[in-house]
Scaffold this motif. Structure first.
Motif, PDB file in Angstrom:
ATOM      1  N   ASN A   1      -1.318  -9.795  -1.300  1.00 20.45           N
ATOM      2  CA  ASN A   1      -2.155  -9.723  -2.509  1.00 20.45           C
ATOM      3  C   ASN A   1      -1.506 -10.505  -3.664  1.00 20.45           C
ATOM      4  O   ASN A   1      -0.322 -10.846  -3.624  1.00 20.45           O
ATOM      5  CB  ASN A   1      -2.417  -8.259  -2.874  1.00 20.45           C
ATOM      6  CG  ASN A   1      -1.146  -7.487  -3.145  1.00 20.45           C
ATOM      7  OD1 ASN A   1      -0.515  -7.664  -4.178  1.00 20.45           O
ATOM      8  ND2 ASN A   1      -0.738  -6.649  -2.197  1.00 20.45           N
TER       9      ASN A   1
ATOM     10  N   SER B   1       5.683 -10.989   2.479  1.00 24.60           N
ATOM     11  CA  SER B   1       4.382 -11.442   2.971  1.00 24.60           C
ATOM     12  C   SER B   1       4.413 -11.595   4.494  1.00 24.60           C
ATOM     13  O   SER B   1       3.374 -11.511   5.139  1.00 24.60           O
ATOM     14  CB  SER B   1       3.889 -12.697   2.246  1.00 24.60           C
ATOM     15  OG  SER B   1       4.885 -13.640   2.153  1.00 24.60           O
ATOM     16  N   GLU B   2       5.634 -11.740   5.063  1.00 22.06           N
ATOM     17  CA  GLU B   2       5.719 -11.699   6.530  1.00 22.06           C
ATOM     18  C   GLU B   2       5.555 -10.265   7.031  1.00 22.06           C
ATOM     19  O   GLU B   2       4.823  -9.994   7.962  1.00 22.06           O
ATOM     20  CB  GLU B   2       7.090 -12.215   6.981  1.00 22.06           C
ATOM     21  CG  GLU B   2       7.092 -13.691   7.300  1.00 22.06           C
ATOM     22  CD  GLU B   2       8.488 -14.205   7.560  1.00 22.06           C
ATOM     23  OE1 GLU B   2       9.325 -13.490   8.153  1.00 22.06           O
ATOM     24  OE2 GLU B   2       8.761 -15.351   7.130  1.00 22.06           O
TER      25      GLU B   2
ATOM     26  N   HIS C   1       4.053  -7.777   5.556  1.00 17.19           N
ATOM     27  CA  HIS C   1       2.732  -7.193   5.272  1.00 17.19           C
ATOM     28  C   HIS C   1       1.687  -8.294   5.315  1.00 17.19           C
ATOM     29  O   HIS C   1       0.970  -8.536   4.351  1.00 17.19           O
ATOM     30  CB  HIS C   1       2.731  -6.516   3.893  1.00 17.19           C
ATOM     31  CG  HIS C   1       3.807  -5.490   3.745  1.00 17.19           C
ATOM     32  ND1 HIS C   1       3.672  -4.194   4.187  1.00 17.19           N
ATOM     33  CD2 HIS C   1       5.065  -5.570   3.245  1.00 17.19           C
ATOM     34  CE1 HIS C   1       4.792  -3.532   3.957  1.00 17.19           C
ATOM     35  NE2 HIS C   1       5.652  -4.348   3.381  1.00 17.19           N
ATOM     36  N   SER C   2       1.590  -8.960   6.461  1.00 23.59           N
ATOM     37  CA  SER C   2       0.731 -10.151   6.563  1.00 23.59           C
ATOM     38  C   SER C   2      -0.747  -9.808   6.391  1.00 23.59           C
ATOM     39  O   SER C   2      -1.565 -10.677   6.130  1.00 23.59           O
ATOM     40  CB  SER C   2       0.983 -10.863   7.884  1.00 23.59           C
ATOM     41  OG  SER C   2       0.815  -9.943   8.927  1.00 23.59           O
ATOM     42  N   ASP C   3      -1.097  -8.516   6.521  1.00 20.87           N
ATOM     43  CA  ASP C   3      -2.500  -8.116   6.335  1.00 20.87           C
ATOM     44  C   ASP C   3      -2.822  -7.832   4.865  1.00 20.87           C
ATOM     45  O   ASP C   3      -3.947  -7.495   4.530  1.00 20.87           O
ATOM     46  CB  ASP C   3      -2.789  -6.850   7.157  1.00 20.87           C
ATOM     47  CG  ASP C   3      -1.816  -5.726   6.818  1.00 20.87           C
ATOM     48  OD1 ASP C   3      -0.694  -6.026   6.324  1.00 20.87           O
ATOM     49  OD2 ASP C   3      -2.166  -4.557   7.006  1.00 20.87           O
ATOM     50  N   ASN C   4      -1.823  -7.928   3.994  1.00 18.85           N
ATOM     51  CA  ASN C   4      -2.059  -7.564   2.589  1.00 18.85           C
ATOM     52  C   ASN C   4      -1.210  -8.438   1.655  1.00 18.85           C
ATOM     53  O   ASN C   4      -0.374  -7.944   0.907  1.00 18.85           O
ATOM     54  CB  ASN C   4      -1.743  -6.065   2.389  1.00 18.85           C
ATOM     55  CG  ASN C   4      -1.994  -5.602   0.964  1.00 18.85           C
ATOM     56  OD1 ASN C   4      -2.787  -6.206   0.234  1.00 18.85           O
ATOM     57  ND2 ASN C   4      -1.310  -4.541   0.556  1.00 18.85           N
TER      58      ASN C   4
ATOM     59  N   ARG D   1       0.827  -1.216   0.000  1.00 19.96           N
ATOM     60  CA  ARG D   1       0.000   0.000   0.000  1.00 19.96           C
ATOM     61  C   ARG D   1       0.859   1.263   0.000  1.00 19.96           C
ATOM     62  O   ARG D   1       1.799   1.365   0.785  1.00 19.96           O
ATOM     63  CB  ARG D   1      -0.901   0.055   1.233  1.00 19.96           C
ATOM     64  CG  ARG D   1      -2.037  -0.893   1.192  1.00 19.96           C
ATOM     65  CD  ARG D   1      -3.214  -0.427   0.343  1.00 19.96           C
ATOM     66  NE  ARG D   1      -4.189  -1.501   0.349  1.00 19.96           N
ATOM     67  CZ  ARG D   1      -4.205  -2.506  -0.533  1.00 19.96           C
ATOM     68  NH1 ARG D   1      -3.343  -2.558  -1.533  1.00 19.96           N
ATOM     69  NH2 ARG D   1      -5.094  -3.473  -0.423  1.00 19.96           N
TER      70      ARG D   1
END
Ligand code: TYM
Length: 334
Positions: A125, A117-118, A120-123, A53
């Motif tokens: 994508n 991905s660790e 930004h585990s909430d995203n 983001r």
């Protein structure tokens, strides 16, 4: 050298944060020297940036500032094609095709995907996952021979070769297979505060990361505080002395001195001498770049002219490859 025979170079940096000393030493510093011998393409990889983001206004500002910094680092827009990735639609178009020739298993093995991905585990994508197929499109559209990057991007360039090889295996010689071009020293500049980790614009500890646009006093403070070890000798040993070895690496790239020469220069002198000396050297190396970037940022019309011209040149080369690919896979020509 004849324009036709020149080998092609492509590279890019995400404008997802301010430019770091890591990106400068690992990538850009080498770019300017290549312009005379190669046909060079350098982009602001804004499409890659939105896998995480971004604040839209900041992304726009940083993309243009990054262009100013590229020029200030010595990239002459007459000799290099400098463009914004999203201005050349062929990147998105080829990336879709390449997605269909990239294996799920290959993408799951990408270190950067695992790390991000660790973080930004909430995203997590789909774009973050298929990012290497977009990077492959960036490179293959220009039939690049060489991709000058830091060590962390080597895996993506290798995957690009695999994707290109797979595609060529089915359709004949469509893509040139690119090679990564990684500097011997400076390929992995580490954080000044946690030297086990790569210096990164996304590091939450801002003391570990030096930015090209940092004022001299900030650079000096970060180097004086740089984490070292409980010995006192300046000696290259990345396993036992990661902090000192990282500083030696930085000093070596800035001055051209070998590790042995650096050890000799600081023999009998402690870290109290060494750390500020590295800081001063970095300050002086970055000073003209910072000043020129600040001057160029104000010249919006010039920067716009550069990226418009870059987009036109990049589009014409990229579209040629894209047309060939579309034909090969069986799309009806319009
Ligand atoms: P990015 O934006 O993370 O980093 C830009 C370049 O700087 C290098 N680099 C470093 N080198 C040494 N030490 C460090 N601490 C350090 N941090 C960053 C990176 O290796 C890179 O060369 N996916 C790419 C951008 C990209 C690209 C491309 C590159 C998109 N498409 C096509 C080459 C070709 C990236 O995220 O780099």
């Amino acid at each position: 050298m004849d324009e036709q025979q020149k080998k092609v170079i492509l590279s890019g940096i995400q404008p997802s944060g301010a430019l770091t000393l890591g990106s400068y030493l690992g990538a850009i510093k080498n770019w300017a020297e290549l312009a005379d011998s190669y046909d060079c393409y350098y982009m602001m990889a804004d499409m890659h940036s939105i896998t995480v983001r971004q604040n839209p206004a900041d992304l726009r500002r940083r993309t243009v500032e990054q262009l100013a910094a590229y020029i200030a680092c010595g990239l002459d827009p007459q000799k290099n094609t400098i463009f914004v990735q999203s201005h050349v639609p062929a990147h998105a178009q080829l990336s879709w095709v390449l997605n269909c020739y990239t294996m799920f298993g290959e993408l799951t093995r990408m270190t950067q995907y695992k790390m991000k991905s660790e973080q930004h585990s909430d995203n997590i994508n789909a774009g973050l996952f298929t990012y290497p197929a977009l990077m492959a499109a960036d490179i293959l559209l220009y039939q690049a021979d060489l991709v000058p990057v830091g060590g962390d991007q080597k895996q993506h360039v290798e995957l690009t070769r695999n994707i290109a090889g797979r595609f060529n295996g089915i359709y004949g010689d469509v893509f040139k297979l690119p090679e990564p071009y990684i500097p011997a020293v400076g390929a992995r500049v580490m954080s000044l505060s946690t030297p086990e980790n790569k210096m990164s614009k996304s590091d939450p500890d801002q003391n570990g990361c030096v930015y090209v646009m940092d004022p001299p006093e900030d650079i000096m403070r970060k180097f004086k505080r740089a984490v070292t070890d409980c010995e006192t000798s300046v000696r290259y040993d990345p396993v036992e002395k990661p902090g000192v070895s990282n500083l030696m690496q930085i000093y070596s790239v800035c001055t051209g001195a070998t590790f042995a020469q650096i050890e000799q220069e600081f023999a009998g002198r402690g870290y109290g001498d060494f750390k500020p000396k590295v800081g001063e050297t970095v300050v002086e190396m970055l000073r003209p770049i910072r000043e020129e970037t600040q001057r160029l940022i104000k010249d919006k019309a010039y920067l716009e002219a550069v990226y418009k011209d870059g987009a036109a040149r990049a589009c014409s080369v990229a579209n040629k490859t894209l047309r060939k690919v579309y034909k090969k896979v069986g799309f009806v020509a319009l």
